[in-house]
Design an enzyme around this catalytic site. Structure first.
Site, short mmCIF file in Angstrom:
data_model
loop_
_atom_site.label_atom_id
_atom_site.label_comp_id
_atom_site.label_asym_id
_atom_site.label_seq_id
_atom_site.Cartn_x
_atom_site.Cartn_y
_atom_site.Cartn_z
N ASP A 35 6.36 5.57 3.52
CA ASP A 35 6.93 4.39 2.87
C ASP A 35 5.82 3.43 2.47
O ASP A 35 5.09 2.94 3.34
CB ASP A 35 7.89 3.73 3.87
CG ASP A 35 8.83 2.74 3.20
OD1 ASP A 35 8.59 2.38 2.05
OD2 ASP A 35 9.81 2.35 3.85
N ASP A 36 5.67 3.18 1.17
CA ASP A 36 4.65 2.22 0.69
C ASP A 36 3.22 2.70 0.89
O ASP A 36 2.31 1.89 1.02
CB ASP A 36 4.75 0.86 1.41
CG ASP A 36 5.95 0.04 0.96
OD1 ASP A 36 6.72 0.51 0.13
OD2 ASP A 36 6.09 -1.09 1.47
N CYS A 71 11.14 0.72 -2.87
CA CYS A 71 11.79 1.76 -2.06
C CYS A 71 13.09 2.33 -2.62
O CYS A 71 13.14 3.48 -3.04
CB CYS A 71 12.08 1.23 -0.66
SG CYS A 71 10.59 0.73 0.22
N ASP A 316 7.16 6.86 -1.29
CA ASP A 316 8.13 6.38 -2.28
C ASP A 316 7.48 5.55 -3.40
O ASP A 316 7.88 5.62 -4.55
CB ASP A 316 9.29 5.62 -1.61
CG ASP A 316 8.85 4.48 -0.72
OD1 ASP A 316 7.63 4.26 -0.56
OD2 ASP A 316 9.73 3.79 -0.17
N ASN A 317 6.48 4.74 -3.03
CA ASN A 317 5.76 3.96 -4.05
C ASN A 317 4.41 3.60 -3.47
O ASN A 317 4.17 3.79 -2.27
CB ASN A 317 6.53 2.68 -4.44
CG ASN A 317 7.02 1.89 -3.25
OD1 ASN A 317 8.19 1.95 -2.88
ND2 ASN A 317 6.12 1.16 -2.61
#
Ligand code: NAG
Ligand code: NAG
Ligand code: NAG
Ligand code: NAG
Ligand code: NAG
Length: 655
Positions: A35-36, A71, A316-317
């Site tokens: 995540d991130d 997200c 996700d990003n």
């Protein structure tokens, strides 16, 4: 002699390819999804197991992108194989995003795991699913497509030392004093072990919340956002590491000037030191993820399945910290936010290579289905194409878009995660097109404010100079036409936008083809990309023109998108209104609540106890029998339908 020689060459060829190419058996798929996690701030350099098992044994796809850098929209885009303009999940929370909207729009009925189940896979998911999946809606409905699922639930998703999960739509349980990533690690290994003696191919998706920031409800009801919290055993690491001082890091002159970006001042030394420490805590938090990567590979090796398993690592990003002077966060159209790790290992994937194939998150679902020999289960509406990871996939009839994709965003202000009073103003609403080939690498953007950006990343890889005022119309009008198609593309038009622009000329397949002077006149006929207003959601009528209305009557032809910079008084008014109404300061939203309600939120949140002391959480990874420590969350928490969104749980942090 001659025959024997040919025979041995043939045998040699056969051997070389048979070991390198996938067998007919359906391969297993393990997808590790953080995540991130950035691809640009060197975080993967600090993950030795990832390097050993994946980077050295697989291929790193350096041109892989998230097309919306936050997200929930990005996760839904990946699940569905679609751009956000087609899922219409454009924000992290209601009304334009979140699990409830995802379910209400029926998006969960047809997703990557559903298609893999149809293709005969045993599918599992462990970790963070998407925003607003909570102690109150974990089974309303239970996410579809998984034989086994064990997901983090809000409002505890972003608390490293309070691990709370709902398994298969059952009431949530917590693991007191356990480090969240370690629980995910233990669950993932256990899930993998359960496939030891089975022949059914499996798809195991493991999604740690790390290295996302920690978001926690404080005793006064306010939301505290802070850097990621490492496991105790990793807290001392990387004391000397700093964010790379790239040309776009805290630059002396502003390097990015659209909308709110122009308001950032140069960061002082105190802030830069704080940012370096945030960076270090991200790297520390990733160590527990890296240990999990090691354990998963040990187990695959133990089962003898390494030769028939694809392992994919992505996030996700991306993330930025101090680039273009920005405070830590994501949501931008800059490389740091959209370029994400994408590393694949498995049969037929070259070892230790770096590939420049261009791909995006919406391509992952169709690509995995192609590996699973289940492309017939991918619906026609899917925007993504098949990434040519292996020799076999190169022949797939629905290939990935060759060199271009759109990037989009819809929020009324910039989001900053750990600093709530950053004084920047302006909407974060833009359409961007990225075009990447061996010969060129462009970023072109139209903001809802009417501002434009053009960066030539071949000469300026850190996007330090917006050259929009200096490009000639030949390039500008092609990029604008390409953006026009991609911003509302659907299905085939996303994979081959040039068919819309040159319906009568199949020879045009790339920007290089389209740039030919013989098309100069053709490109005088297109309307230009504009927004009527700055709206924080996707409205077709607001974002004109769309495909189908893209030709102008030639009386009003204008060959250069630079001349009529859209800046109607109407749109400036709307922006002003948005700015006044938006909840820029989360603390004000808390002040508006009545005290009794506030106390109730804090009380409910505390029903799941934290550790006795943070200092000992994550001293060791968990033993095999960790599940014996699972305790049900108090029923009161599940029964109390708290609207965590209304209580400032998501506003303006961009979780
Ligand atoms: C899926 O795999 C799990 C773990 O091996 C097993 O318990 C379950 O029965 C399987 N389900 C199906 C439908 O194959
Ligand atoms: C650094 O900048 C921040 C944000 O503008 C400010 O709050 C802080 O006081 C500054 N610190 C110093 C030492 O100038
Ligand atoms: C838009 O108009 C405002 C007010 O007239 C002006 O300050 C601003 O610079 C204009 N923006 C652009 C991109 O032209
Ligand atoms: C997307 O959602 C918004 C807000 O709910 C709605 O107004 C809009 O019509 C939707 N767009 C499309 C293309 O469905
Ligand atoms: C459209 O009009 C412009 C300006 O008059 C002219 O230069 C251009 O050739 C015309 N394009 C076509 C396709 O006729």
């Amino acid at each position: 002699m001659r025959i024997a020689l040919l025979g041995s060459i043939a045998l040699f060829l056969l051997q070389t390819f048979s070991t390198a190419e996938p067998s007919n058996e359906k391969p297993n798929i393990l997808f590790i999804f953080t995540d991130d996690q950035d691809a640009r701030l060197n975080s993967i350099d600090y993950m030795p197991n990832l390097k050993k098992h994946m980077i050295n044994q697989g291929t790193t796809y350096k041109n892989h992108y998230a097309t919306i850098a936050v997200c929930c929209p990005s996760r839904v885009s990946l699940l569905r194989g679609q751009y956000a303009h087609n899922t219409n999940i454009t924000d992290v929370s209601p009304p334009y995003g979140g699990y409830t909207r995802f379910s209400k729009l029926g998006l969960g009925d047809s997703t990557l795991p559903v298609w893999l189940q149809q293709a005969g896979y045993n599918t599992s998911y462990i970790g963070k699913l998407m925003n607003e999946y909570s102690v109150n809606n974990f089974n309303n409905p239970t996410p579809k497509g998984f034989h086994y699922q064990d997901q983090l639930v809000d409002p505890y998703t972003y608390v490293y030392n309070k691990a709370v999960f709902s398994k298969n739509g059952e009431p949530p349980v917590y693991y007191k004093g356990k480090y969240q990533t370690d629980v995910i690690h233990a669950k993932a290994v256990k899930a993998l072990k359960s496939h030891r003696n089975t022949e059914t191919p499996f798809f195991l998706w493991v999604a740690p919340m790390a290295p996302h920031g920690q978001f926690i409800i404080q005793d006064n009801g306010g939301m505290k956002t802070e850097p990621p919290v490492p496991a105790a055993r990793h807290a001392h690491l990387f004391k000397d590491v700093k964010i790379a001082r790239t040309p776009n890091f805290n630059p002396e002159r502003p390097t990015k000037t659209a909308s709110f970006w122009k308001d950032y001042s140069q960061l002082n030394d105190t802030l830069v030191e704080q940012f370096d420490e945030i960076h270090r805590n991200r790297l520390r938090a990733l160590q527990a993820v890296d240990e999990m990567v090691g354990s998963l590979f040990d187990e695959l090796e133990h089962q003898g399945k390494l030769d028939n398993t694809y392992v994919i690592y992505s996030a996700d990003n991306g993330y930025h910290i101090g680039q273009h002077r920005a405070y830590p966060g994501k949501c931008g159209n800059i490389e740091e936010d959209i370029n994400v790790p994408f590393i694949v290992r498995g049969p037929g994937i070259p070892k230790g290579e770096i590939s420049d194939i261009v791909s995006a998150h919406h391509d992952i679902a169709p690509t995995l289905l192609a590996l699973a020999k289940g492309s017939n289960y991918v619906p026609d509406w899917v925007d993504g194409g098949v990434i040519p990871l292996t020799h076999d996939l190169r022949k797939h009839p629905k290939p990935v878009a060759q060199e271009s994709f759109a990037v989009e965003f819809w929020t009324d202000s910039a989001m900053s995660e750990f600093y709530t009073n950053v004084d920047v103003n302006g909407p974060n609403i833009y359409k961007t097109v990225r075009v990447i080939s061996k010969d060129y690498n462009y970023m072109y953007s139209v903001w809802c404010t009417g501002e434009h950006e053009f960066y030539d990343l071949k000469k300026d890889p850190y996007e330090t100079t917006n050259e929009f005022d200096h490009i000639d119309s030949q390039l500008a009008n092609r990029l604008d036409a390409l953006l026009l198609v991609l911003k509302t593309c659907r299905s085939e038009t996303c994979r081959d936008p040039w068919r819309i622009i040159h319906p009568d000329d199949p020879s045009v397949k790339t920007l290089a083809d389209a740039l030919h002077r013989k098309f100069d006149k053709h490109y005088t006929q297109f309307k230009q990309v504009t927004f009527a207003e700055c709206l924080p959601f996707f409205s077709v009528t607001n974002e004109q023109p769309t495909v189908g209305q893209h030709f102008i009557t030639n009386g009003t032809a204008n060959s250069n998108p630079k001349t009529p910079i859209h800046n109607s008084s109407k749109s400036t008014d709307v922006i002003q209104k948005l700015l006044q109404s938006s909840i820029l300061q989360p603390s004000t939203s808390f002040q508006r609540r009545d005290d009794q309600e506030l106390a109730e939120i804090v009380r409910l949140h505390k029903l799941v106890p934290g550790p006795d002391t943070d200092a000992v959480v994550g001293l060791n990874v968990l033993p095999d029998d960790f599940e014996k420590d699972a305790q049900p969350v108090p029923q009161e928490l599940v029964d109390n339908q708290i609207d965590w969104v209304k209580h400032g749980f998501y506003t303006s942090f961009g979780n």
